[in-house]
Design a protein around this motif. Structure first.
Motif, mmCIF file in Angstrom:
data_model
loop_
_atom_site.group_PDB
_atom_site.id
_atom_site.type_symbol
_atom_site.label_atom_id
_atom_site.label_comp_id
_atom_site.label_asym_id
_atom_site.label_seq_id
_atom_site.Cartn_x
_atom_site.Cartn_y
_atom_site.Cartn_z
ATOM 1 N N LYS A 225 -9.922 4.195 -7.033
ATOM 2 C CA LYS A 225 -9.694 4.978 -5.816
ATOM 3 C C LYS A 225 -10.996 5.258 -5.075
ATOM 4 O O LYS A 225 -11.042 5.248 -3.834
ATOM 5 C CB LYS A 225 -9.001 6.294 -6.184
ATOM 6 N N SER B 270 0.592 -3.106 6.091
ATOM 7 C CA SER B 270 0.568 -2.312 4.863
ATOM 8 C C SER B 270 0.235 -0.861 5.165
ATOM 9 O O SER B 270 -0.623 -0.569 5.994
ATOM 10 C CB SER B 270 -0.471 -2.890 3.894
ATOM 11 N N SER C 102 0.600 1.106 -0.080
ATOM 12 C CA SER C 102 -0.078 0.634 -1.285
ATOM 13 C C SER C 102 -1.285 -0.195 -0.858
ATOM 14 O O SER C 102 -1.449 -0.529 0.319
ATOM 15 C CB SER C 102 0.866 -0.201 -2.152
ATOM 16 N N ASN C 103 -2.121 -0.532 -1.815
ATOM 17 C CA ASN C 103 -3.330 -1.296 -1.533
ATOM 18 C C ASN C 103 -2.974 -2.774 -1.441
ATOM 19 O O ASN C 103 -2.696 -3.424 -2.450
ATOM 20 C CB ASN C 103 -4.366 -1.054 -2.632
ATOM 21 N N GLU D 176 -4.309 -5.822 -3.741
ATOM 22 C CA GLU D 176 -3.735 -6.231 -5.023
ATOM 23 C C GLU D 176 -2.710 -7.341 -4.842
ATOM 24 O O GLU D 176 -2.539 -8.190 -5.715
ATOM 25 C CB GLU D 176 -3.086 -5.036 -5.730
ATOM 26 N N SER E 74 -3.921 -3.168 7.581
ATOM 27 C CA SER E 74 -3.590 -1.984 6.801
ATOM 28 C C SER E 74 -3.893 -0.712 7.567
ATOM 29 O O SER E 74 -4.819 -0.668 8.385
ATOM 30 C CB SER E 74 -4.370 -1.969 5.480
ATOM 31 N N SER F 190 -4.048 3.927 3.912
ATOM 32 C CA SER F 190 -3.571 3.203 2.731
ATOM 33 C C SER F 190 -4.440 3.512 1.520
ATOM 34 O O SER F 190 -5.652 3.717 1.655
ATOM 35 C CB SER F 190 -3.591 1.694 2.993
ATOM 36 N N PRO F 191 -3.853 3.530 0.319
ATOM 37 C CA PRO F 191 -4.636 3.801 -0.889
ATOM 38 C C PRO F 191 -5.692 2.722 -1.130
ATOM 39 O O PRO F 191 -5.518 1.558 -0.745
ATOM 40 C CB PRO F 191 -3.578 3.780 -2.001
ATOM 41 N N ARG F 192 -6.770 3.119 -1.777
ATOM 42 C CA ARG F 192 -7.835 2.176 -2.124
ATOM 43 C C ARG F 192 -7.723 1.700 -3.565
ATOM 44 O O ARG F 192 -8.272 0.662 -3.922
ATOM 45 C CB ARG F 192 -9.202 2.821 -1.907
ATOM 46 N N TYR G 75 -5.079 1.608 -7.290
ATOM 47 C CA TYR G 75 -3.807 1.004 -7.672
ATOM 48 C C TYR G 75 -2.600 1.895 -7.363
ATOM 49 O O TYR G 75 -1.511 1.394 -7.142
ATOM 50 C CB TYR G 75 -3.801 0.684 -9.174
#
Length: 312
Positions: free
Chosen positions: A131, A260, A263-264, A267, A277, A281-283, A285
């Motif tokens: 993260k 997006s 989620s990241n 991945e 994105s 958005s998350p960095r 998982y």
């Protein structure tokens, strides 16, 4: 030597594994849920070596932890198969897969990885270094290539074969998503901008997909697998959220723009696909808190930003 890729989960997961399996189909078997077999064979022109793997714990409504369920048919198929499987590979990091694989397949070595990414997806503590950027997030296409021992450049070449399309070929927007949280909410405005710029636009959805606000059933086509593959192959560009259709479009060699938010995308991003994105958005998982919900998330890229990201 015959390698079995153990991937009983969703369509996107199966297509990622299929992207590796199609490179050497004479020595790789893909074991995946039988409901994906038709579309995988259509997309690969029948070149994949597939084995049914229908495990009940992969569905949200019928978990039956560690039950083999219909995968008993897989045991029967393996007993009558002339291939001798020497290695079983998985990158998911789910202990249920490890247990099921050992119960189903005998006399092979097991190469299961992805334990840390799986834990990071489930538990915030494990996700902290990802993260905050101290560790990089593993791309699943890269992970499969590494696990099988195939150069990633070979996978890239297979995914980057974009055939030339006529200028009047349609731009396809696929709105499909299991949860509304993963669905791009501004499809109507984006379609209007694309049409204003002179594009023919087709909006597609899955048979049971909910539709974004402002989009009616009359505006959408819900093609079966053969028609879906044909729509994607005939498109000039495909715009989709992070979903099974994104992976299918990439597998077919379509020019694809993935949107997006929850989620990241690093991945999941296939080779050759452009990603747009949200800054939110998350960095790592772990996805956003509302990932597994029908909550409509804010903060998506605007339709104007999407238009600016489209390739000429």
């Amino acid at each position: 030597m015959v390698i079995l890729l153990f991937e009983p989960w969703n369509l996107g997961d199966a297509i990622i594994a299929a992207s590796i399996a199609r490179l050497t189909p004479d020595r790789i078997i893909l074991a995946c849920n039988s409901r994906w077999h038709e579309v995988l064979q259509l997309a690969s022109n029948g070149s994949l070596n597939l084995l049914p793997l229908d495990l009940p714990y992969v569905w949200r409504t019928d978990k039956k932890l560690f039950s083999l369920g219909d995968a008993i048919s897989t045991v029967t198929a393996l007993k009558s198969d002339t291939h001798h499987i020497t290695e079983v590979i998985s990158i998911r990091g789910d202990i249920r897969d490890w247990v099921a694989a050992h119960r189903i397949i005998r006399g092979a070595t097991f190469n299961f990885s992805g334990w840390l990414p799986f834990c990071a997806r489930k538990l915030s503590l494990f996700d902290l270094p990802f993260k905050h950027g101290y560790l990089g997030v593993r791309n699943r296409y890269c992970a499969w290539a590494k696990a099988v021992g195939i150069p990633f450049s070979s996978l890239e070449r297979a995914c980057l074969a974009h055939p030339e399309k006529q200028e009047n070929a349609p731009v396809v927007i696929h709105v499909g998503a299991q949860w509304r949280s993963k669905q791009y909410p501004h499809v109507g405005e984006l379609a209007a901008l694309l049409k204003k710029a002179g594009n023919l636009v087709e909006i597609l959805a899955g048979p049971r997909d909910q539709l974004p606000s402002g989009i009616s059933d009359a505006m959408v086509q819900r093609p079966a697998w053969p028609e879906l593959v044909a729509h994607l192959r005939n498109s000039r560009c495909v715009i989709t959220n992070d979903s099974g259709p994104m992976h299918l479009a990439a597998y077919l060699g379509c020019r694809t723009l993935a949107l997006s938010r929850c989620s990241n995308i690093a991945e999941w991003l296939p080779p050759g696909v452009t990603a747009l994105s949200s800054p939110s958005s998350p960095r790592g998982y772990r996805p956003v808190a509302g990932y597994w919900s029908d909550q409509i998330l804010s903060g998506w890229p605007s339709p104007v930003e999407v238009m600016g990201s489209l390739r000429p």
